[in-house]
Design a protein around this motif. Structure first.
Motif, PDB file in Angstrom:
ATOM      1  N   GLY A 120       0.800  -1.223   0.000  1.00 37.11           N
ATOM      2  CA  GLY A 120       0.000   0.000   0.000  1.00 37.11           C
ATOM      3  C   GLY A 120       0.829   1.267   0.000  1.00 37.11           C
ATOM      4  N   ASP A 121       2.135   1.140   0.010  1.00 35.93           N
ATOM      5  CA  ASP A 121       2.974   2.298   0.258  1.00 35.93           C
ATOM      6  C   ASP A 121       4.073   2.521  -0.781  1.00 35.93           C
ATOM      7  OD1 ASP A 121       3.484   4.477   1.966  1.00 35.93           O
ATOM      8  OD2 ASP A 121       5.264   3.445   2.745  1.00 35.93           O
ATOM      9  N   CYS A 122       4.398   1.490  -1.582  1.00 41.04           N
ATOM     10  CA  CYS A 122       5.495   1.656  -2.542  1.00 41.04           C
ATOM     11  C   CYS A 122       4.992   2.449  -3.760  1.00 41.04           C
ATOM     12  CB  CYS A 122       6.055   0.295  -2.963  1.00 41.04           C
ATOM     13  SG  CYS A 122       4.943  -0.678  -4.002  1.00 41.04           S
ATOM     14  N   CYS A 172       2.111   0.569  -5.578  1.00 38.27           N
ATOM     15  CA  CYS A 172       0.848   0.540  -4.842  1.00 38.27           C
ATOM     16  C   CYS A 172       0.178   1.919  -4.863  1.00 38.27           C
ATOM     17  CB  CYS A 172       1.071   0.102  -3.390  1.00 38.27           C
ATOM     18  SG  CYS A 172       1.351  -1.672  -3.210  1.00 38.27           S
ATOM     19  N   CYS A 179       3.748  -4.514  -6.691  1.00 33.87           N
ATOM     20  CA  CYS A 179       4.244  -4.147  -5.354  1.00 33.87           C
ATOM     21  C   CYS A 179       5.662  -4.687  -5.128  1.00 33.87           C
ATOM     22  CB  CYS A 179       3.309  -4.692  -4.275  1.00 33.87           C
ATOM     23  SG  CYS A 179       3.885  -4.331  -2.601  1.00 33.87           S
ATOM     24  N   LEU A 180       6.514  -3.841  -4.519  1.00 31.90           N
ATOM     25  CA  LEU A 180       7.916  -4.218  -4.328  1.00 31.90           C
ATOM     26  C   LEU A 180       8.096  -5.231  -3.197  1.00 31.90           C
ATOM     27  CD1 LEU A 180       9.509  -0.671  -4.770  1.00 31.90           C
ATOM     28  CD2 LEU A 180       9.559  -2.586  -6.397  1.00 31.90           C
TER      29      LEU A 180
END
Ligand SMILES: [Zn+2]
Length: 347
Positions: free
Chosen positions: A94-96, A99, A107-108
């Motif tokens: 949710g943060d990369c 995302c 996503c990483l």
């Protein structure tokens, strides 16, 4: 709990039904009583040790799960015991950068059901709430389990990556497979002309019932010649490819000028020769596609809830017959998905 485990890579005979300790939900996780788990060809690759995912035995297969929340881990809010849920295949961060830009399948730091949790060939599974999606009441456990990967993958390929538009013509390879039959339904629903191919007339007849306009038997007919005949020598705008080998080559040759080939798999030949000259002269594109987003699955769930698309379940098996379930899938005789039902364990 009962689970089907393998302790070494290999054929069907490495699978064994065993008593194993129940998984425990950690902070931010839930414990799920597994009602249904759909099989995927990836399960075979993982069992054989050729998946190119980092897997070490002992291992419990099963990535496509539907069940009910049995227990909440520490700090879980917004979910109730007894709710019917489907873990999204990936627990994205949710943060990369991916995302945050609507490309969560890239996503990483993804976690995958069964690779970073235990798997669905078991009576229970613990996973992070970051995986969870609610399942509409209108869908059975088996139908919901059969929906996620087939329809999510097909949506991502057709619309997000392949940019299929109404009035375009698409060729869908192997329409008898889970994602092939899902792609036929979605492309038809979206207003495309659908050409499909399969290895048997029986599978083509079933695909016609789902909205396929023209069928090609790739075992007995020349795919490219048939596509050109059906399109007045123009070719198709989009090829939906997930097979590899010969069908990949034939897909490229079936494209119209400026056509796109979108691909998500290559079991029938992962490394292929590639004729560069007609590719650039025709200004064609090959587009890779990897899984799907939660939003895409939720749209498919909504279409299924309204009866616009139908997840296809070929046959379901109790957990104790997981070996026979995999054998059925490996014979490739099914039309639609094969599902095991850990929730109905029969000793
Ligand atoms: Zn991420």
């Amino acid at each position: 709990m009962k689970a089907v485990v393998f302790h070494e890579f290999g054929g069907l005979d490495v699978l064994s039904l065993e008593d194993v300790p129940d998984p425990r939900p950690g902070p931010g996780e839930v414990l799920i009583d597994v009602a249904a788990c759909a099989l995927n060809h990836l399960d075979v690759d993982v069992r054989e040790g050729i998946s190119r995912f980092p897997v070490e035995p002992p291992f419990i297969l099963g990535i496509e799960v539907v069940g009910r929340i049995a227990e909440l881990g520490e700090g879980v809010e917004g979910w109730q015991v007894g709710e019917r849920v489907m873990p999204f295949l990936m627990a994205t961060c949710g943060d990369c950068t991916y995302c945050r830009t609507g490309r969560e399948s890239l996503c990483l730091t993804p976690g995958f059901i069964s690779f970073s949790t235990s798997g669905g060939y078991a009576e229970r599974l613990a996973c992070s709430t970051r995986h969870l999606m609610r399942v509409p009441d209108e869908l059975s456990d088996e139908a919901a389990a059969a929906l996620q990967i087939a329809f999510g993958t097909a949506w991502h390929m057709l619309f997000t990556r392949g940019k299929l538009g109404p009035g375009e013509t698409v060729m869908i390879n192997a329409v008898g497979s889970g994602i092939g039959s899902a792609a036929v339904q979605l492309a038809h629903f979206a207003g495309a002309t659908v050409i499909g191919n399969a290895s048997s007339d029986e599978k083509l007849a079933r695909a016609s019932e789902l909205g396929m306009d023209h069928g090609i038997n790739h075992a007995t007919q020349d795919v490219v010649a048939e596509v050109m005949r059906l399109t007045d020598d123009r070719g198709v705008d989009l090829v939906f490819e997930h097979v590899g080998g010969t069908l990949f080559q034939q897909g490229l040759d079936s494209l119209a000028k400026d056509g796109r080939l979108v691909i998500c798999g290559g079991h029938s030949g992962e490394v292929v020769p590639f004729d560069i000259i007609p590719f650039f002269r025709g200004q064609k594109s090959v587009i890779g596609s990897f899984v799907y987003t939660r939003d895409e699955v939720e749209r498919c769930l909504e279409l299924a809830r309204r009866g616009k698309i139908e997840p296809l379940v070929y046959k379901s098996f109790p957990l104790a017959e997981a070996r026979e379930a995999m054998a059925t899938m490996e014979r490739r005789e099914q039309f639609g998905k094969i599902v095991i039902r850990p929730g109905e364990f029969e000793p």
